[in-house]
Motif scaffolding. Structure first.
Motif, mmCIF file in Angstrom:
data_model
loop_
_atom_site.group_PDB
_atom_site.id
_atom_site.type_symbol
_atom_site.label_atom_id
_atom_site.label_comp_id
_atom_site.label_asym_id
_atom_site.label_seq_id
_atom_site.Cartn_x
_atom_site.Cartn_y
_atom_site.Cartn_z
ATOM 1 N N ALA A 6 0.886 -1.153 0.000
ATOM 2 C CA ALA A 6 0.000 0.000 0.000
ATOM 3 C C ALA A 6 0.929 1.208 0.000
ATOM 4 O O ALA A 6 2.143 1.081 0.216
ATOM 5 C CB ALA A 6 -0.884 0.025 1.230
ATOM 6 N N ALA A 7 0.369 2.365 -0.233
ATOM 7 C CA ALA A 7 1.127 3.612 -0.131
ATOM 8 C C ALA A 7 0.423 4.501 0.875
ATOM 9 O O ALA A 7 -0.795 4.398 1.071
ATOM 10 C CB ALA A 7 1.203 4.300 -1.486
ATOM 11 N N ALA A 8 1.188 5.351 1.518
ATOM 12 C CA ALA A 8 0.621 6.345 2.426
ATOM 13 C C ALA A 8 1.184 7.706 2.045
ATOM 14 O O ALA A 8 2.400 7.872 1.950
ATOM 15 C CB ALA A 8 0.953 6.021 3.873
ATOM 16 N N ILE A 9 0.286 8.633 1.793
ATOM 17 C CA ILE A 9 0.676 10.023 1.578
ATOM 18 C C ILE A 9 0.478 10.680 2.931
ATOM 19 O O ILE A 9 -0.643 10.933 3.367
ATOM 20 C CB ILE A 9 -0.176 10.677 0.475
ATOM 21 N N ASN A 10 1.585 10.911 3.598
ATOM 22 C CA ASN A 10 1.579 11.234 5.015
ATOM 23 C C ASN A 10 2.356 12.515 5.278
ATOM 24 O O ASN A 10 3.177 12.935 4.460
ATOM 25 C CB ASN A 10 2.226 10.054 5.767
ATOM 26 N N GLY A 69 3.018 -2.499 -7.210
ATOM 27 C CA GLY A 69 1.682 -3.071 -7.276
ATOM 28 C C GLY A 69 0.752 -2.635 -6.166
ATOM 29 O O GLY A 69 -0.183 -3.359 -5.827
ATOM 30 N N ALA A 70 0.997 -1.452 -5.584
ATOM 31 C CA ALA A 70 0.115 -0.961 -4.517
ATOM 32 C C ALA A 70 -1.317 -0.899 -5.026
ATOM 33 O O ALA A 70 -1.579 -0.419 -6.128
ATOM 34 C CB ALA A 70 0.571 0.411 -4.037
ATOM 35 N N LYS A 71 -2.227 -1.413 -4.233
ATOM 36 C CA LYS A 71 -3.652 -1.431 -4.583
ATOM 37 C C LYS A 71 -4.459 -0.455 -3.741
ATOM 38 O O LYS A 71 -5.666 -0.323 -3.917
ATOM 39 C CB LYS A 71 -4.239 -2.830 -4.378
ATOM 40 N N LEU A 72 -3.774 0.215 -2.805
ATOM 41 C CA LEU A 72 -4.430 1.086 -1.839
ATOM 42 C C LEU A 72 -3.506 2.242 -1.522
ATOM 43 O O LEU A 72 -2.292 2.053 -1.419
ATOM 44 C CB LEU A 72 -4.715 0.295 -0.564
#
Length: 126
Positions: A6-10, A69-72
């Motif tokens: 997943a990725a986080a825009i933080n 392949g982040a899906k979220l």
């Protein structure tokens, strides 16, 4: 078994990193979290300014999606933010608008909003 990303825009604030990673791993079942950070990122994305910073965030997210392949992706806001020093209500409004900005990039992934409170507790924002 393949590992999931997943990725986080933080925010850059170190108080938010571990709680967000732990939440995404435990609640949403991912193995790894790609971190994309900027101070007060929910406001930056809500206002789509400065354009160069927003473009950079989008490029980094595209790498997470295409290469890992982040899906979220989680867009994060938090209390006591030095980069976006407004109250919770304004922070949440920025977070909701930021989610729409990221959705508009049309990367084919789920976009969630996360709020981190003073105690490091993470909750999803709809």
């Amino acid at each position: 078994m393949a590992k999931t990303f997943a990725a986080a825009i933080n925010c850059i604030d170190g108080r938010t990193q571990i709680p967000v990673i732990e939440h995404l791993r435990s609640s949403l079942g991912v193995d790894y979290v790609d971190m994309i950070t900027e101070p007060g990122v929910n406001r930056l994305l809500a206002e789509s300014e400065p354009e160069a910073v927003v473009s950079s965030i989008q490029e980094k997210l595209e790498i997470s999606v295409s290469r890992h392949g982040a899906k979220l992706v989680a867009v994060v806001g938090h209390s006591d933010c030095a980069g976006n020093p407004v109250g919770r209500e304004a922070q949440i409004a920025h977070l909701l608008a930021a989610k729409e900005t990221v959705r508009a990039w049309d990367l084919g992934i789920r976009v969630v909003g996360l709020w981190v409170d003073d105690n490091g507790a993470v909750s999803e924002v709809e």
